[in-house]
Design an enzyme around this catalytic site. Structure first.
Site, PDB file in Angstrom:
ATOM      1  CG  ASP A  26     -69.304   1.389  14.132  1.00  0.00           C
ATOM      2  OD1 ASP A  26     -69.919   1.377  13.471  1.00  0.00           O
ATOM      3  OD2 ASP A  26     -68.064   2.048  13.933  1.00  0.00           O
ATOM      4  CB  SER A  27     -70.013   3.872  10.549  1.00  0.00           C
ATOM      5  OG  SER A  27     -69.104   4.034  11.332  1.00  0.00           O
ATOM      6  CE1 TYR A  30     -70.570   4.132   6.580  1.00  0.00           C
ATOM      7  CE2 TYR A  30     -71.827   2.223   7.579  1.00  0.00           C
ATOM      8  CZ  TYR A  30     -71.186   2.288   6.955  1.00  0.00           C
ATOM      9  OH  TYR A  30     -70.346   1.450   6.005  1.00  0.00           O
ATOM     10  CB  CYS A  71     -73.491   1.051  13.394  1.00  0.00           C
ATOM     11  SG  CYS A  71     -73.555   2.243  12.113  1.00  0.00           S
ATOM     12  CB  CYS A 127     -73.298   7.358  18.251  1.00  0.00           C
ATOM     13  SG  CYS A 127     -71.547   7.073  17.212  1.00  0.00           S
TER      14      CYS A 127
HETATM   15  N1  DGL Z   1     -70.698   3.771  15.010  1.00  0.00           N
HETATM   16  C1  DGL Z   1     -71.555   4.305  14.431  1.00  0.00           C
HETATM   17  C2  DGL Z   1     -73.451   4.389  15.772  1.00  0.00           C
HETATM   18  O1  DGL Z   1     -73.459   4.080  16.224  1.00  0.00           O
HETATM   19  C3  DGL Z   1     -70.930   5.677  13.834  1.00  0.00           C
HETATM   20  C4  DGL Z   1     -72.214   6.818  13.076  1.00  0.00           C
HETATM   21  C5  DGL Z   1     -71.370   7.229  11.534  1.00  0.00           C
HETATM   22  O2  DGL Z   1     -70.294   6.570  11.408  1.00  0.00           O
HETATM   23  O3  DGL Z   1     -71.569   8.343  11.559  1.00  0.00           O
HETATM   24  O4  DGL Z   1     -73.887   5.140  14.906  1.00  0.00           O
END
Ligand code: DGL
Length: 262
Positions: free
Chosen positions: A10-11, A42, A73, A183
């Site tokens: 994930d980010s 992200y 993510c 998210c």
């Molecule tokens: N957990 C990421 C998602 O599901 C977060 C995205 C981000 O880093 O902006 O979209």
């Protein structure tokens, strides 16, 4: 092969909400989690940047000998999973906003989706939304700033409460009866959202569905870990170890957290 880990990225720390569900559905699987916190969020990045970061994370997880990759993510899934599947010869499981069950069950015919800019503007989200929600009203709100606060460990704060209240206001006004969390960071906001939203609004996320799908694919490919002992879990972050530790609910689980550059 069967003892190889499930790779998850994930980010940042948000995908640990998906990791939690995976450990419930598949308690004896080993996992390796990559939190790419250094490059979060992200959601504000271009499609090209999200693809490049997703490729980098995949390469790292392959180096660590994973047997399957869960893109925990929504932003990375909706922007990059097609390319990942084309470029790498390993099964990928993605996560998308759960708009299908919300659209199917809504009585007010109004559904809210809270997600990042990157997810809401993606072609994949537009396609899924057209396919399942063309006859209902979908109220999309970008959760600007939410991922940043979670990445700083600032969940239970007045700042978070105020932001969420402002994002929920237009949805409540439009009479939604379902809120889709698009998210993987947002399930950690559930206690605050429950305080803000009227009790008739049902909040859904995709964690359980992703874990179920991971199990289906491991079984289909015959790569389920047949060991009967509880799996072990390694977390790598290029961000703050303390925030990752705090986000994890690690009761009764054998975990190791490391700082890794990737
Ligand atoms: N957990 C990421 C998602 O599901 C977060 C995205 C981000 O880093 O902006 O979209």
């Amino acid at each position: 092969m069967n003892n190889q880990a499930i790779g998850i990225f994930d980010s940042g720390v948000g995908g640990t909400s998906i990791w939690q569900e995976i450990t419930i559905a598949l308690p004896n699987e080993n996992t390796i989690y990559l939190a790419d916190s250094k490059y979060a969020p992200y959601g504000k990045r271009t499609k090209e940047e999200i693809i490049a970061l997703s490729i980098k994370n995949t390469e790292k997880l392959l180096e660590l000998n994973c047997k399957i990759i869960v893109v925990a993510c929504n932003t990375a899934t909706t922007n990059a999973i097609k390319i990942l599947r084309e470029q790498f010869d390993i099964p990928f499981i993605g996560i998308e906003p759960a708009i299908k069950p919300a659209a199917k069950n809504t009585e007010t015919k109004k559904v809210g989706v809270l997600a990042t800019q990157g997810t809401l503007s993606s072609q994949l989200f537009a396609k899924t939304s057209d396919l399942y929600a063309s006859t209902i009203d979908v109220i999309e709100v970008v959760g600007t700033g939410l991922v940043e606060l979670i990445e700083q460990g600032k969940i239970e704060t007045q700042e978070m409460y105020s932001l969420l209240e402002s994002y929920m206001r237009p949805m409540i006004k439009k009479n939604i009866d379902y809120l889709v969390l698009g998210c993987s960071h947002y399930p950690y906001l559930m206690p605050i959202l429950k305080k803000i939203l009227p009790s008739n609004i049902i909040i859904i996320d995709s964690g359980e569905a992703v874990a179920r799908q991971t199990k289906v694919i491991l079984s289909k490919r015959n790569i389920l870990n047949k060991n009967l002992i509880q799996g072990s879990h390694i977390f790598h972050t290029n961000g703050d170890l303390h925030v990752l530790q705090k986000t994890l609910n690690t009761k009764n689980k054998s975990i190791e957290i490391k700082l890794l550059n990737f």
